[in-house]
Design a protein around this motif. Structure first.
Motif, PDB file in Angstrom:
ATOM      1  N   TYR A  83      46.963  44.205  36.118  1.00 56.16           N
ATOM      2  CA  TYR A  83      46.268  44.013  37.386  1.00 56.16           C
ATOM      3  C   TYR A  83      45.237  42.896  37.280  1.00 56.16           C
ATOM      4  O   TYR A  83      44.362  42.946  36.424  1.00 56.16           O
ATOM      5  CB  TYR A  83      45.608  45.330  37.821  1.00 56.16           C
ATOM      6  CG  TYR A  83      46.637  46.419  37.965  1.00 56.16           C
ATOM      7  CD1 TYR A  83      47.287  46.618  39.173  1.00 56.16           C
ATOM      8  CD2 TYR A  83      47.005  47.203  36.872  1.00 56.16           C
ATOM      9  CE1 TYR A  83      48.267  47.582  39.302  1.00 56.16           C
ATOM     10  CE2 TYR A  83      47.984  48.177  36.990  1.00 56.16           C
ATOM     11  CZ  TYR A  83      48.615  48.361  38.206  1.00 56.16           C
ATOM     12  OH  TYR A  83      49.586  49.315  38.329  1.00 56.16           O
ATOM     13  N   ALA A  84      45.360  41.908  38.150  1.00 58.88           N
ATOM     14  CA  ALA A  84      44.406  40.808  38.228  1.00 58.88           C
ATOM     15  C   ALA A  84      43.365  41.172  39.280  1.00 58.88           C
ATOM     16  O   ALA A  84      43.658  41.201  40.471  1.00 58.88           O
ATOM     17  CB  ALA A  84      45.104  39.507  38.598  1.00 58.88           C
ATOM     18  N   GLU A  85      42.162  41.499  38.823  1.00 59.02           N
ATOM     19  CA  GLU A  85      41.082  41.903  39.710  1.00 59.02           C
ATOM     20  C   GLU A  85      40.151  40.710  39.939  1.00 59.02           C
ATOM     21  O   GLU A  85      39.759  40.036  38.988  1.00 59.02           O
ATOM     22  CB  GLU A  85      40.293  43.060  39.081  1.00 59.02           C
ATOM     23  CG  GLU A  85      41.149  44.254  38.780  1.00 59.02           C
ATOM     24  CD  GLU A  85      40.414  45.322  37.970  1.00 59.02           C
ATOM     25  OE1 GLU A  85      40.997  46.387  37.805  1.00 59.02           O
ATOM     26  OE2 GLU A  85      39.275  45.082  37.512  1.00 59.02           O
ATOM     27  N   GLU A  86      39.795  40.467  41.196  1.00 50.51           N
ATOM     28  CA  GLU A  86      38.895  39.364  41.523  1.00 50.51           C
ATOM     29  C   GLU A  86      37.864  39.823  42.535  1.00 50.51           C
ATOM     30  O   GLU A  86      38.167  40.624  43.420  1.00 50.51           O
ATOM     31  CB  GLU A  86      39.678  38.181  42.089  1.00 50.51           C
ATOM     32  CG  GLU A  86      40.602  37.532  41.098  1.00 50.51           C
ATOM     33  CD  GLU A  86      41.294  36.291  41.640  1.00 50.51           C
ATOM     34  OE1 GLU A  86      41.163  35.996  42.851  1.00 50.51           O
ATOM     35  OE2 GLU A  86      41.966  35.612  40.853  1.00 50.51           O
ATOM     36  N   LEU A  87      36.655  39.298  42.392  1.00 51.21           N
ATOM     37  CA  LEU A  87      35.569  39.567  43.330  1.00 51.21           C
ATOM     38  C   LEU A  87      34.944  38.244  43.751  1.00 51.21           C
ATOM     39  O   LEU A  87      34.612  37.420  42.905  1.00 51.21           O
ATOM     40  CB  LEU A  87      34.486  40.427  42.678  1.00 51.21           C
ATOM     41  CG  LEU A  87      34.876  41.846  42.321  1.00 51.21           C
ATOM     42  CD1 LEU A  87      33.820  42.480  41.442  1.00 51.21           C
ATOM     43  CD2 LEU A  87      35.055  42.665  43.585  1.00 51.21           C
ATOM     44  N   ASP A  88      34.804  38.037  45.042  1.00 53.44           N
ATOM     45  CA  ASP A  88      34.133  36.857  45.581  1.00 53.44           C
ATOM     46  C   ASP A  88      32.848  37.310  46.253  1.00 53.44           C
ATOM     47  O   ASP A  88      32.863  38.270  47.036  1.00 53.44           O
ATOM     48  CB  ASP A  88      34.995  36.167  46.644  1.00 53.44           C
ATOM     49  CG  ASP A  88      36.271  35.590  46.078  1.00 53.44           C
ATOM     50  OD1 ASP A  88      36.248  35.117  44.936  1.00 53.44           O
ATOM     51  OD2 ASP A  88      37.287  35.615  46.788  1.00 53.44           O
ATOM     52  N   PHE A  89      31.748  36.632  45.939  1.00 59.11           N
ATOM     53  CA  PHE A  89      30.499  36.960  46.620  1.00 59.11           C
ATOM     54  C   PHE A  89      29.592  35.743  46.675  1.00 59.11           C
ATOM     55  O   PHE A  89      29.787  34.769  45.960  1.00 59.11           O
ATOM     56  CB  PHE A  89      29.787  38.153  45.958  1.00 59.11           C
ATOM     57  CG  PHE A  89      29.360  37.943  44.536  1.00 59.11           C
ATOM     58  CD1 PHE A  89      28.039  37.637  44.236  1.00 59.11           C
ATOM     59  CD2 PHE A  89      30.264  38.086  43.491  1.00 59.11           C
ATOM     60  CE1 PHE A  89      27.636  37.472  42.927  1.00 59.11           C
ATOM     61  CE2 PHE A  89      29.864  37.922  42.182  1.00 59.11           C
ATOM     62  CZ  PHE A  89      28.550  37.608  41.897  1.00 59.11           C
ATOM     63  N   ASN A  90      28.609  35.822  47.565  1.00 56.74           N
ATOM     64  CA  ASN A  90      27.661  34.735  47.755  1.00 56.74           C
ATOM     65  C   ASN A  90      26.307  35.129  47.196  1.00 56.74           C
ATOM     66  O   ASN A  90      25.899  36.282  47.303  1.00 56.74           O
ATOM     67  CB  ASN A  90      27.501  34.407  49.244  1.00 56.74           C
ATOM     68  CG  ASN A  90      28.804  33.968  49.855  1.00 56.74           C
ATOM     69  OD1 ASN A  90      29.601  33.293  49.218  1.00 56.74           O
ATOM     70  ND2 ASN A  90      29.042  34.358  51.093  1.00 56.74           N
ATOM     71  N   ILE A  91      25.627  34.158  46.611  1.00 59.06           N
ATOM     72  CA  ILE A  91      24.246  34.345  46.176  1.00 59.06           C
ATOM     73  C   ILE A  91      23.416  33.386  47.006  1.00 59.06           C
ATOM     74  O   ILE A  91      23.601  32.161  46.936  1.00 59.06           O
ATOM     75  CB  ILE A  91      24.070  34.053  44.673  1.00 59.06           C
ATOM     76  CG1 ILE A  91      24.908  35.019  43.836  1.00 59.06           C
ATOM     77  CG2 ILE A  91      22.601  34.134  44.295  1.00 59.06           C
ATOM     78  CD1 ILE A  91      24.860  34.744  42.347  1.00 59.06           C
ATOM     79  N   ALA A  92      22.519  33.930  47.827  1.00 60.13           N
ATOM     80  CA  ALA A  92      21.689  33.098  48.696  1.00 60.13           C
ATOM     81  C   ALA A  92      20.497  32.590  47.901  1.00 60.13           C
ATOM     82  O   ALA A  92      19.649  33.363  47.483  1.00 60.13           O
ATOM     83  CB  ALA A  92      21.228  33.907  49.902  1.00 60.13           C
ATOM     84  N   GLY A  93      20.468  31.317  47.666  1.00 61.86           N
ATOM     85  CA  GLY A  93      19.355  30.720  46.953  1.00 61.86           C
ATOM     86  C   GLY A  93      19.815  29.740  45.908  1.00 61.86           C
ATOM     87  O   GLY A  93      21.001  29.649  45.585  1.00 61.86           O
ATOM     88  N   ASN A  94      18.836  28.988  45.370  1.00 64.52           N
ATOM     89  CA  ASN A  94      19.167  27.958  44.398  1.00 64.52           C
ATOM     90  C   ASN A  94      18.066  27.824  43.347  1.00 64.52           C
ATOM     91  O   ASN A  94      17.946  26.808  42.690  1.00 64.52           O
ATOM     92  CB  ASN A  94      19.387  26.623  45.128  1.00 64.52           C
ATOM     93  CG  ASN A  94      20.046  25.598  44.238  1.00 64.52           C
ATOM     94  OD1 ASN A  94      20.880  25.939  43.408  1.00 64.52           O
ATOM     95  ND2 ASN A  94      19.678  24.346  44.403  1.00 64.52           N
ATOM     96  N   ALA A  95      17.254  28.848  43.179  1.00 64.64           N
ATOM     97  CA  ALA A  95      16.150  28.803  42.218  1.00 64.64           C
ATOM     98  C   ALA A  95      16.692  28.829  40.793  1.00 64.64           C
ATOM     99  O   ALA A  95      17.857  29.158  40.553  1.00 64.64           O
ATOM    100  CB  ALA A  95      15.211  29.984  42.448  1.00 64.64           C
ATOM    101  N   SER A  96      15.839  28.501  39.838  1.00 64.82           N
ATOM    102  CA  SER A  96      16.267  28.424  38.443  1.00 64.82           C
ATOM    103  C   SER A  96      16.745  29.778  37.916  1.00 64.82           C
ATOM    104  O   SER A  96      17.667  29.836  37.104  1.00 64.82           O
ATOM    105  CB  SER A  96      15.151  27.871  37.561  1.00 64.82           C
ATOM    106  OG  SER A  96      14.002  28.688  37.643  1.00 64.82           O
TER     107      SER A  96
END
Length: 192
Positions: A83-96
């Motif tokens: 089984y090929a499991e994948e998760l896509d998500f967004n991270i809001a921000g660009n800090a270090s």
């Protein structure tokens, strides 16, 4: 010659709990070595316990507007299905600190817990990457990510899982495992 796995029951579509697609707008991620997982002894598809190792935490990522998506694809191999499991998500921000998290996701293996929108079965909460972990196969920052990052967790080096995502059902000290008791057990391990 006997078959290793056999179909043991059928199913019927019900009207009392229609299937709902998608997952909640939050996701739990933890480093592979930071949490010990206990499986049901008679059914390896069910996780019955999560315990932090040496004060480690589970990290909660919160998004909005269906910003988390998961997919599982079954592939036939010479040793059986994988089984090929994948998760896509967004991270809001660009800090270090966000950039450091994205780098860590690309180098170290993590596991992820997904809370599905459909909660009428024991698959309401699932563990992804149980055997092989997951890494950030892709991380993008462009105009489509609206100033933040889009991250895709995938199997490392194309190592697919021997099982589909595991259901997570954690019982309290006394009583049966429910959606609420499982979510409470996971939240108890979330970093402050």
């Amino acid at each position: 010659m006997s078959v290793f796995n056999k179909i043991s029951e059928g199913f019927a579509l019900g009207t009392t709990s229609p299937v709902v697609e998608g997952q909640e707008d939050w996701l739990y991620i933890f480093n592979e070595a930071d949490v010990t997982i206990t499986y049901n002894q008679t059914n390896p598809l069910i996780v019955t316990g999560l315990a932090a190792v040496d004060g480690a935490f589970i990290y909660k990522f919160t998004g909005t507007n269906n910003s988390f998506k998961n997919s599982v694809k079954s592939n036939k191999t010479i040793v059986g299905p994988r089984y090929a499991e994948e998760l896509d998500f967004n991270i809001a921000g660009n800090a270090s600190d966000i950039k450091a998290t994205i780098m860590a996701l690309g180098y170290g293996r993590v596991r992820a817990i997904v809370v599905n929108n459909f909660k009428a079965t024991d698959g309401a909460i699932e563990l992804f990457g149980a055997n092989n972990g997951m890494i950030a196969g892709e991380s993008d920052k462009n105009e489509a990510s609206v100033g933040g990052w889009t991250v895709k967790l995938t199997p490392p080096d194309k190592l697919m899982e021997p099982y589909p995502p595991r259901s997570v059902l954690i019982a309290p000290v006394s009583g049966a495992a429910t959606y609420a008791t499982t979510l409470a057990a996971i939240e108890a391990l979330v970093s402050a």
